[in-house]
Design an enzyme around this catalytic site. Sequence first.
Site, PDB file in Angstrom:
ATOM      1  N   LYS A   1       0.871  -1.187   0.000  1.00 17.32           N
ATOM      2  CA  LYS A   1       0.000   0.000   0.000  1.00 17.32           C
ATOM      3  C   LYS A   1       0.903   1.229   0.000  1.00 17.32           C
ATOM      4  O   LYS A   1       2.035   1.170   0.493  1.00 17.32           O
ATOM      5  CB  LYS A   1      -0.840  -0.053   1.288  1.00 17.32           C
ATOM      6  CG  LYS A   1      -1.682   1.146   1.565  1.00 17.32           C
ATOM      7  CD  LYS A   1      -3.142   0.841   1.396  1.00 17.32           C
ATOM      8  CE  LYS A   1      -3.979   2.113   1.483  1.00 17.32           C
ATOM      9  NZ  LYS A   1      -4.831   2.346   0.341  1.00 17.32           N
TER      10      LYS A   1
ATOM     11  N   CYS B   1      -1.990  10.291  -6.360  1.00 15.12           N
ATOM     12  CA  CYS B   1      -3.115  10.019  -5.461  1.00 15.12           C
ATOM     13  C   CYS B   1      -4.130  11.168  -5.521  1.00 15.12           C
ATOM     14  O   CYS B   1      -3.786  12.323  -5.269  1.00 15.12           O
ATOM     15  CB  CYS B   1      -2.628   9.839  -4.029  1.00 15.12           C
ATOM     16  SG  CYS B   1      -4.022   9.521  -2.923  1.00 15.12           S
TER      17      CYS B   1
HETATM   18  C1  DHB Z   1      -5.350   6.157  -2.244  1.00 18.29           C
HETATM   19  C2  DHB Z   1      -5.873   6.211  -3.522  1.00 18.29           C
HETATM   20  C3  DHB Z   1      -5.035   6.169  -4.601  1.00 18.29           C
HETATM   21  O1  DHB Z   1      -5.495   6.215  -5.859  1.00 18.29           O
HETATM   22  C4  DHB Z   1      -3.669   6.097  -4.398  1.00 18.29           C
HETATM   23  O2  DHB Z   1      -2.871   6.068  -5.445  1.00 18.29           O
HETATM   24  C5  DHB Z   1      -3.154   6.040  -3.131  1.00 18.29           C
HETATM   25  C6  DHB Z   1      -3.994   6.071  -2.053  1.00 18.29           C
HETATM   26  C7  DHB Z   1      -6.250   6.226  -1.079  1.00 18.29           C
HETATM   27  O3  DHB Z   1      -7.294   6.863  -1.159  1.00 18.29           O
HETATM   28  O4  DHB Z   1      -5.888   5.662  -0.035  1.00 18.29           O
END
Ligand code: DHB
Length: 387
Positions: free
Chosen positions: A42, A129
């Site tokens: 993540k 993001c």
């Molecule tokens: C999140 C969403 C994304 O598209 C990403 O690249 C990283 C994090 C999120 O909302 O946690």
Amino acid sequence: MQVQFCGLTLNGCVYNASGPRTGSSDALAKVGSSKSCAILTKSATLLPQNGNPLPRTYTSPNFSINSEGLPNKSIDYYIDSETIKESVLDSGKPYFVSISGKSLDDNVEMMKRICKAPGVAGIELNLACPNVIGHPIIAYDMVQLRSALKTVASLSLPLPIGIKLPPYFDFIHYQKAAEIINEYKSTISYIVTMNTVGNTLMISPHSGSPVISPKGGYGGLSGPAVKPIALAQVRKFSELLDPSIDIVGVGGVQSGQDVYDMILCGAKVVQVGTCHWIEGPKCFDRIVEEFEEICRKNGVKELEEIRGKLKEWSKKGAALDRQGRKSEPKTSAKGGAKFQSTLDDSSFLLLSVAVVVMIQVLLVLLAQALGHLDVPAVAQFMDNLKA
Ligand code: DHB
């Protein structure tokens, strides 16, 4: 089939995208035990975060929307030797760490920490993001994109660096982004394209309000609906980027055919996000098996035989497409509706009316035939009907 990527030999070309089911060592270990050829975390921040308020995800058969706001256990968790040991288990698969700092300084600090931790194969720097409140998408701002890459280049890091990009929609934007990335080709080993389509909105017909709570309901779109957007990114960047920069294709991949299409467009390897979220890590086994079957059918032994070999449109190809579509099932067992019906609304209405009229005619004929039979019970029934 083996793939050379980031100076590593991968046993396959499909692995997990950063995001769903990648936040804990337990979840990452499950990816490691599947046919995924690598393990990616993540996106981490410098400190742990809970993310945006719930509900922050929405799924439907054709698309999903999320605005999680980067919930994660912090960079130190993902590079902790215990986490890595548990995540990678005995899989021996390359372990990539994704980062999405709140600032460039945070990203620099996290990169330095990752490089000190043994066992990491590469860094995916997320510049795309869309879900952090008050933070725009970095890679839509060409000044910020250049400054981020300049800073990363100045660090001379010992690990391969990839950057995750948002989808672009105008050729001039692709060109500008590619120009900047090419300037840093000695620093950037690969791009990951694409992140979700940012700031989309879905409304519940039952409540008349957005289906997720954060950011007024705006969230990143993913899943099968975004596949054409993702294919376009991979194709366009494969035309514009220096060949030394690999392309990781991601967006709407849920079948072996989707992987095949990504490679035709020029992807070196392919990531799976939303399908992993919905189906769980067993999706990697299914997708890899489907992909291998398609390669076998097409006599493909090396991925280089098909990489970037998308054929141009032709009349012959269009005829093959029409013919092929006739034998396609209307829906797939996995992942909901896969192929759209070719009937438009008015044809469907006409067909429905024709079917109803035919049924009525048949009923009348049947009633007449029964009326002519000399069966008392039937005659009685017909009399009742007439009455
Ligand atoms: C999140 C969403 C994304 O598209 C990403 O690249 C990283 C994090 C999120 O909302 O946690």
